[in-house]
Design an enzyme around this catalytic site. Structure first.
Site, short mmCIF file in Angstrom:
data_model
loop_
_atom_site.label_atom_id
_atom_site.label_comp_id
_atom_site.label_asym_id
_atom_site.label_seq_id
_atom_site.Cartn_x
_atom_site.Cartn_y
_atom_site.Cartn_z
N HIS A 106 41.52 39.85 31.93
CA HIS A 106 40.58 39.11 32.76
C HIS A 106 39.83 38.15 31.82
CE1 HIS A 106 40.94 43.01 34.89
NE2 HIS A 106 40.76 42.32 36.00
N ASP A 109 36.97 39.76 30.10
CA ASP A 109 37.29 40.82 29.14
C ASP A 109 37.36 40.24 27.74
OD1 ASP A 109 37.81 42.54 31.31
OD2 ASP A 109 39.91 41.92 31.34
N GLU A 273 49.99 48.48 41.94
CA GLU A 273 49.41 49.50 41.06
C GLU A 273 49.54 50.87 41.69
OE1 GLU A 273 45.07 50.91 39.44
OE2 GLU A 273 45.54 48.77 39.27
N ASP A 314 42.71 55.63 37.20
CA ASP A 314 43.45 54.85 36.19
C ASP A 314 43.93 55.71 35.02
OD1 ASP A 314 43.32 52.49 37.56
OD2 ASP A 314 41.63 51.67 36.45
N ASP A 344 47.68 49.53 33.13
CA ASP A 344 46.32 49.44 33.65
C ASP A 344 45.76 50.86 33.72
OD1 ASP A 344 43.95 48.82 34.84
OD2 ASP A 344 44.80 48.01 36.68
#
Length: 441
Positions: A106, A109, A273, A314, A344
């Site tokens: 991102h 990030d 995901e 996650d 992720d």
């Protein structure tokens, strides 16, 4: 890896090697052998593994009940550009020693948010300079980039679905810059994840208006992508909730419906995901089959979630049944082109030492390597596919073939049934097939 001014972030760890299933070395691969050919392709090319910058480099391991525990000696804890640039080399050293070819980020990030959009853009450019140097020094690549449109307070009611036009405009400007930087760094794709694109309550929400605004936002992104010559695909990442009560991109089917309704299908694929599938009440296998059926499987965020917990944990993937199912889908659909398996996933709060980052990724990579080998063996064996083909064989000829060709009518099907009477059906043999799969695992 080329020399630079920063000392090693992981001085006690050597490059992770494949040592085979009999190895007792926890810092080795037991099953992932990057250049081993399975089903006509090297493992590294099947998987195209990626490191998630936000988890590997930025996650402090805090939770709602306690402060962060992560020990990251290369990070001085400041929100400075200099610290962000130093962090780049820690990430690329990690990827180099792990043997992973890709990373994802991102915008916020990799670079700190400034007081103004101009300052934020300058910060991102400064860190992108460092990322570009690191990519050239190591040969590592950007799998995809994205913009963080959910963390800043301005996005507390959405970004592309915000009720405030100024917030909407700010989000568009931020995405514009993120696409530019992704393009500059040779990113192979760009992802949209709408963490705040949904609602907390329908009492204050005009759903149709918000969805129309979101569609216009994505059409503008497509137009800008063409304007700057970015050739990589756009991905949408489904998730049903968290942080929103309901997200508009709730699962693969909802995303596909939205894309079709708004004339965006040709411009987008899905980044799926596993933990998001769990939250949507689906298996990852289900979500991948939905995407493949629509020709829209683009990339995968490889993780897993605790089915006893109702939020996005996650965790790193270690379930061999799950990785086998996923690799069966990938092998049968032809595999990744621009996408890949991006981890992720975050280490647990109790796993706070730098070496734990290696243990976690090694485990995930080995789990997928085992899944690949098992899936390839199942396909080569042929019995699973043969059973499935036979199960639908009545559609290969006669009235079934006419149904599939779209030439049958209700009247014709009624006449057929009156003539042939009650159908004779065969067993689904679910348990037999589960036993068959167990023979390979």
């Amino acid at each position: 890896m080329a020399a630079h001014t920063m000392s090693e972030a992981f001085p006690d760890i050597q490059k992770i090697q494949y040592e085979g299933p009999k190895s007792k070395n926890p810092l080795s691969f037991k099953h992932y052998n990057a250049d081993e050919v399975i089903a006509g392709k090297k493992m590294r090319d099947h998987f195209r593994f990626g490191v998630a910058y936000w988890h590997a480099m930025r996650n402090t391991l805090a939770d709602p009940f306690g402060a962060g525990t992560a020990q990251r000696p290369w990070d001085d804890g400041t929100n400075s550009v200099a610290n962000a640039q130093r962090r780049v080399w820690a990430c690329f050293e990690f990827m180099d020693k792990l043997g992973v070819d890709y990373y994802c980020f991102h915008d916020r990030d990799v670079a700190p948010e400034g007081e103004t959009l101009a300052e934020s853009n300058a910060n991102l450019d400064a860190v992108a300079d460092e990322l570009e140097k690191a990519q050239k020094a190591t040969g590592k690549k950007l799998l995809w980039g994205t913009a963080c449109l959910f963390a800043h307070p301005r996005y507390n009611q959405g970004a592309a679905t915000s009720p405030n036009a100024s917030v909407y405009a700010y989000a568009a400007a931020q995405v514009k810059k993120a696409i530019e930087v992704t393009h500059r760094l040779g990113g192979e794709g760009y992802t949209f994840w709408g963490g705040r694109e949904g609602y907390a309550s329908l009492w204050n929400t005009d759903m149709k208006r918000e969805l129309d605004h979101l569609a216009k936002f994505l059409h503008m992104a497509v137009a800008y992508k063409k304007e700057i010559g970015f050739k990589g695909p756009f991905y949408i990442e489904p998730k049903p909730r968290e942080p929103s009560t309901h997200q508009y991109d709730s699962d693969a089917a909802a995303c596909l419906n939205f894309l079709r309704e708004h004339g965006l299908m040709e411009h987008f694929k899905l980044n799926l995901e596993t933990n998001h599938a769990t939250l949507a009440g689906h298996t990852m296998w289900h979500e991948m089959e939905v995407a493949v059926a629509a020709g829209a499987l683009g990339s995968v965020d490889a993780n897993t979630g605790d089915e006893l917990i109702g939020w996005d944990t996650d965790q790193f993937p270690t379930d061999i049944y799950m990785t086998t199912q996923m690799m069966l889908v990938m092998l049968k659909s032809g595999g990744f082109t621009t996408g890949g398996l991006n981890f992720d996933a975050k280490v647990r709060r109790e796993s706070f030492e730098p070496v734990d980052l290696f243990h976690a990724h090694i485990g995930g990579m080995d789990a997928f390597a085992r899944g690949l080998k098992i899936a390839a063996a199942i396909i080569e064996d042929g019995r699973l596919d043969a059973f499935k083909k036979a199960r639908y064989s009545t559609f290969d000829q006669g009235i079934g073939a006419k149904i599939e060709a779209g030439t049958a009518s209700f009247a014709e099907l009624e006449a057929y049934t009156l003539e042939n009477g009650e159908p004779m059906i065969g067993s689904g043999r679910q348990e037999m097939l589960e036993n068959l799969v167990n023979d390979f695992i």
